[in-house]
Structures are given as structure tokens and as C-alpha cells.
Design an enzyme around this catalytic site. Structure first.
Site, PDB file in Angstrom:
ATOM      1  N   GLU A  85      41.515  44.161  47.915  1.00 57.74           N
ATOM      2  CA  GLU A  85      41.865  43.809  47.013  1.00 57.74           C
ATOM      3  C   GLU A  85      41.307  42.892  45.587  1.00 57.74           C
ATOM      4  OE1 GLU A  85      45.440  43.708  46.852  1.00 57.74           O
ATOM      5  OE2 GLU A  85      45.200  44.101  48.841  1.00 57.74           O
ATOM      6  N   CYS A 138      44.590  35.744  40.719  1.00 57.95           N
ATOM      7  CA  CYS A 138      44.644  37.334  40.859  1.00 57.95           C
ATOM      8  C   CYS A 138      46.662  37.601  40.689  1.00 57.95           C
ATOM      9  CB  CYS A 138      44.394  37.841  41.530  1.00 57.95           C
ATOM     10  SG  CYS A 138      45.186  37.573  43.831  1.00 57.95           S
ATOM     11  N   GLU A 153      40.878  41.536  32.465  1.00 54.70           N
ATOM     12  CA  GLU A 153      41.167  39.788  32.952  1.00 54.70           C
ATOM     13  C   GLU A 153      40.590  38.458  32.684  1.00 54.70           C
ATOM     14  OE1 GLU A 153      40.474  39.575  37.369  1.00 54.70           O
ATOM     15  OE2 GLU A 153      41.938  39.270  38.055  1.00 54.70           O
ATOM     16  N   LYS A 198      32.065  35.978  55.318  1.00 50.28           N
ATOM     17  CA  LYS A 198      31.279  35.438  54.242  1.00 50.28           C
ATOM     18  C   LYS A 198      31.761  34.995  53.142  1.00 50.28           C
ATOM     19  CE  LYS A 198      29.378  36.591  50.205  1.00 50.28           C
ATOM     20  NZ  LYS A 198      29.617  35.307  50.157  1.00 50.28           N
TER      21      LYS A 198
END
Ligand code: NAD
Length: 477
Positions: free
Chosen positions: A245, A279, A378, A170
Site C-alpha cells: 500500500e 495516505c 504526494e 519491522k
């Protein structure tokens, strides 16, 4: 209209979604099928049926499939790079690089399929032998984010198939184009029907169905912390394997003895290229006071030369932000950083170009502390802040003072500090005199603390997640 792939057939979804170019919102990349939960369950069921055959396939069969997929991706890197740049917004050279990485990953795992390993050893009991082998896990659910639309799917799908698992994939809602192109290549690779399935659709329906289905024995997820933590809990509750992750707040330490050109290049590269949407991007730049002002001056000089424009335009250094929502988030963080006392030394504003896109100038915020929101959360955009520190000890403590632990960098010419930093940095990946972003495809990838959960991805370490271990004892009958 691009359809889902279930049991080797292209099937329509419950509805469709439009894939729009963030460099030019009048440019429609395509209309893509959107599965619902029922279609996701169907894909899981066929993957379960296909698993029994593929789990017994030979290393040669697996090598042939993965090698063919890798070769085709590499041969079509420019065309697939163009598609990727159009749907995600990284520049064409960056996008071609990402596609090449995906091709190389398939090639790497083609080789790994020939090296499944295993051990044979004597028992502690006389006349008994012990064999330790690795087996595939079963149906693997693969859920990916939008920022690496082909490399992240590749680094999950390739090892899953190499070790004999079947897959339901997905992709992220914003980037179905690269996922579909990869699925189309896989559909012609010689894989038996149902071993690989593509179900594009909303995370709340398709993703959640993968996470909750008792037939899905392992879920590999990359994405945000909030979604990742929910997935980890759901999988643990039903004893499925899970690997997640998630975010980062990656520090780059610059010491007084650094080569300033190396440090400026590392900072600008990893904070702003790929529009800061990595990331592993450096977002906290921690600089000792002896070199702070000179470093900031040099970064500003470099930022003035960077071109923000259409991802496919020759000479563009930084493409658009991925969508309106992400742009609004970036702007909110730039404003908040100033409210909390930071100084906007460069950029941050929305700019207009020839096409209607989400263009934002790279933002550098100075005079920040590690306690400010800009240092804690973040942003996931072209925004970085500079924190002034006294010495190496304070730099290290600041670098580690975060809930995240993905990538951590240092620029120094001191062997003593570089060596100590590699030991003491609380991160899964440490970079010395290099950007925090930009990693090899043949070695493990992943973080510590709040950034990651479960076994490492990539390299030969990927087998920890995509296999289970069996120990067999044999006595002469
Ligand atoms: P996201 O968490 O919003 O979405 C990731 C994926 O999860 C998407 O495919 C989404 O549809 C799906 N999803 C959403 N809700 C779900 C649910 N309830 N059940 C199952 N699946 C669901 O993340 P994003 O915005 O696509 O990506 C940005 C984030 O990804 C950033 O935080 C970034 O740091 C992170 N990221 C991490 C790494 C890494 O390796 N650490 C790499 C790239 C991106």
C-alpha cells in the site's frame, strides 16, 4: 531501554535510537533497540520454527489470543493514545481513535479465526470428492510506515496470526514506541514463543533482510511508492507473495449542487486533520466554477479557527509535522506551488509555540491546475490545493488524471452524479459526501493504479493475502 522481541525473549540490538516527541523535541519518549541484518535473520529463523506449531493451532487458540490482545488495547486506549500522540504528533483524540481502531481490528480477526471457510463439492468424475481449503502461507514479514503507528501494524499482524502464519514485524524508525507496546501485549497473549517477533531497526538492513530472505514467504508493506516498488520487484523475483500500500494524491470533487457545509467539512477534515499525514488525505480539491469562490471563502473561514499546537494540549486541532525532514518537504512544495503559478490563500508557514516542535499552519493553495507539481506528487503534510473546473465531466476527468488511485471523493446532492462517480472514479475507495480519509475497520482497504499492489487489506478480504488455497481430491479407496 526498549528491546526487540525474538523467540519470546527481550534482546538488545546492535545499537539504539532515540524516539523524540515532534511536539516538544526536549521530550524523549524512550531509547529503542536497533537490530542489524544478523538479528533480523535470527528472528526469521525462529519464526520459521514456530510456524509449524502455530499453523496447526485450533481456531479457538487463535481466537483466544487475538481477542485478549484486542481487549487489552481497548482497555488501555487512553494510555496508548497518549504514547502514540507523543511519538507521532496526531492529537490525543485522534490517537485514542487510532488505538481503538487497532483494538477493534484484533477483535474482528479473532472472529475471523473462527470462520476459516472452505468448500466441499463433487468432482466432475464419478465417485470423487473435492475439498478446497485455505492454508497459512508461512513466515510473514510486516513492514510499516510512521503515520499510523498502531493501526497499520494491527491490520497486518492480526490477520497474519488469525490465519495461522508466524510474523516478523519491522516498524518505522520514527515510531518504535507504539510498536513496542503492541509487541509487549502480544508477548503476554498466550502465543507460543517465536510466532510473533519484533525487530526494530533500519529499513535498509532489517527491512531488506525480510524482503530478501527465502524463508519469508509473504511481505506486507505500507509506505512510500519508491520503497514499495523496490520491494514488489524483489519479492516477485523470488516468488514470494507481496502486498504493498503506497502513496495517494486523493481528489475531492465539489459540485455546484453540493451542500457547502458538508463539502467544507469533508475538505478540511481530510486535507488537514492528522496534520495531513494520511495516505487517504484529500490533497486535490476540485471545485466546479459556480460554487468555487463561495467554497474557498468558507474553507478559509474554517481554517482561521483551527488551532495548531502540541498534540497533547486540550483544544489542539492539528498537531505537529512528524519531523524536520517532513516539514522541510512540506515547505518546499508550498514554495514550488507558488513558483508554478498557484496562489497561497492561507497558511503554510512555520509557527512557534510554547514547546520546541515542528508546527506548520495548514496551507491552502488556490488557482492551481492539475498539471502543476503540487497536483502530481504526494506532499504528505497539511497542504491542499484547489483546482477550478467547468462541470462534472471535467471534474471527473481531473480526479482520474493521476498515477495514484487510493481514495476519491465527491460532494453532491445529485444521485445521478454520485452514482456515476462511484462507477467511474479510478480508485480503490470512493466517498460520497464524506472525507476521503476515515474508513471502517471491517471492510477492505486499498487502492488501484500506482497506489497499491496485491490483494486488499482488512475485512474478510485479508485472507486472500494471508492464506493459500489447496484443492484436494478423494476417491473411495
Ligand atoms: P517509507 O517507504 O520511507 O518507509 C516505510 C517502511 O519501509 C519503514 O518501516 C522503512 O523503514 C521501511 N524501509 C525503508 N527502506 C526499506 C528497504 N530497502 N527494504 C525494506 N523496508 C524498507 O515510508 P514512510 O515515510 O514511513 O511513510 C510515508 C509513506 O507511506 C507515504 O508515501 C504514504 O502515502 C504511505 N502510506 C500509505 C498508506 C496506504 O495504505 N496506501 C498508508 C500509510 C502511509
Amino acid at each position: 531501554m526498549y528491546k526487540n522481541l525474538i523467540n519470546g525473549e527481550w534482546v538488545e540490538g546492535a545499537r539504539t535510537t532515540r524516539n523524540v516527541n515532534p511536539s516538544d523535541t526536549r521530550d524523549l519518549v524512550g531509547e529503542y533497540a536497533q537490530a542489524d541484518a544478523a538479528q533480523a535473520r535470527e528472528a526469521i529463523a525462529v519464526a520459521q520454527t514456530a510456524f509449524s506449531g502455530w499453523s496447526l493451532s485450533t481456531p479457538q487458540q487463535r481466537f483466544d489470543v487475538l481477542d485478549a490482545v484486542g481487549s487489552e488495547i481497548l482497555a488501555r486506549r487512553t494510555e496508548l493514545g497518549d504514547l502514540l500522540a507523543r511519538e507521532e504528533g496526531k492529537t490525543l483524540p485522534e490517537a485514542i481513535g487510532e488505538v481503538a481502531r487497532a483494538g477493534n481490528i484484533f477483535k474482528f480477526f479473532a472472529g475471523e479465526a473462527l470462520r476459516p471457510g472452505g468448500e466441499l463439492m463433487p468432482s466432475v468424475r464419478p465417485g470423487v470428492g473435492v475439498e478446497i481449503t485455505r492454508e497459512p502461507v508461512g513466515v510473514v514479514g510486516i513492514i510499516t510506515p510512521w503515520n499510523f503507528p498502531i493501526a497499520i501494524p494491527a491490520w497486518k499482524i492480526a490477520p497474519a496470526l488469525a490465519y495461522g502464519n508466524s510474523v516478523v514485524f519491522k516498524p518505522a524508525d520514527l515510531v518504535p514506541g507504539s510498536a513496542w507496546a503492541l509487541a509487549e501485549i502480544l508477548s503476554r497473549s498466550g502465543l507460543p514463543k517465536g510466532v510473533f517477533n519484533l525487530v526494530m531497526g533500519p529499513g535498509s538492513q532489517v527491512g531488506q533482510t525480510l524482503v530478501d530472505s527465502p524463508l519469508v514467504r509473504a511481505v506486507s508493506f505500507t509506505g512510500s511508492v519508491g520503497t514499495g516498488r523496490r520491494i514488489i520487484n524483489s519479492c516477485a523475483a523470488r516468488q514470494a507473495k507481496v502486498q504493498a500500500e503506497m502513496g495517494g494524491k486523493n481528489p475531492l470533487v465539489v459540485l455546484d449542487d453540493a451542500d457547502l457545509d458538508v463539502a467544507v467539512n469533508a475538505a478540511v477534515q481530510s486535507a488537514y486533520f492528522s496534520t495531513g499525514q494520511r495516505c487517504t488525505a484529500s490533497s486535490r480539491i476540485i471545485v466546479t466554477e459556480g460554487v468555487h469562490d463561495a467554497f474557498v471563502e468558507k474553507v478559509l473561514a474554517k481554517l482561521r479557527t483551527l488551532k495548531v499546537d502540541h498534540a497533547l494540549k486540550a483544544g489542539t486541532d492539528i498537531g505537529p509535522v512528524v519531523d524536520e525532514k517532513q516539514l522541510a518537504q512540506n515547505l518546499r512544495y508550498v514554495a514550488l506551488a507558488q513558483t508554478e503559478g498557484g496562489k497561497l490563500a492561507f497558511g503554510g508557514e512555520v509557527v512557534e509555540r510554547d514547546t520546541q516542535g515542528f508546527f506548520q499552519m495548514p496551507a491552502l493553495i488556490t488557482e492551481t491546475t492539475n498539471a502543476m507539481t503540487i497536483s502530481r506528487e504526494e506532499v504528505f503534510g497539511p497542504v491542499a490545493n484547489v483546482i477550478r473546473v467547468r462541470d462534472y465531466e471535467e471534474a471527473l476527468a481531473t480526479a482520474n488524471d493521476t498515477e495514484f488511485g487510493l481514495s476519491s471523493g465527491i460532494c453532491t446532492r445529485s444521485l445521478k452524479h454520485a452514482t456515476h462517480f462511484k462507477l467511474a472514479a479510478q480508485a480503490g475507495m470512493v466517498m460520497v459526501n464524506l472525507p476521503t480519509a476515515g474508513v471502517d475497520y471491517h471492510v477492505p482497504f486499498g487502492g488501484s493504479k500506482g497506489s497499491s499492489y496485491g490483494p486488499r487489506e482488512q475485512g474478510s478480504y485479508a485472507k486472500e493475502f494471508y492464506t493459500t488455497v489447496k484443492t484436494a481430491y478423494t476417491a473411495a479407496g
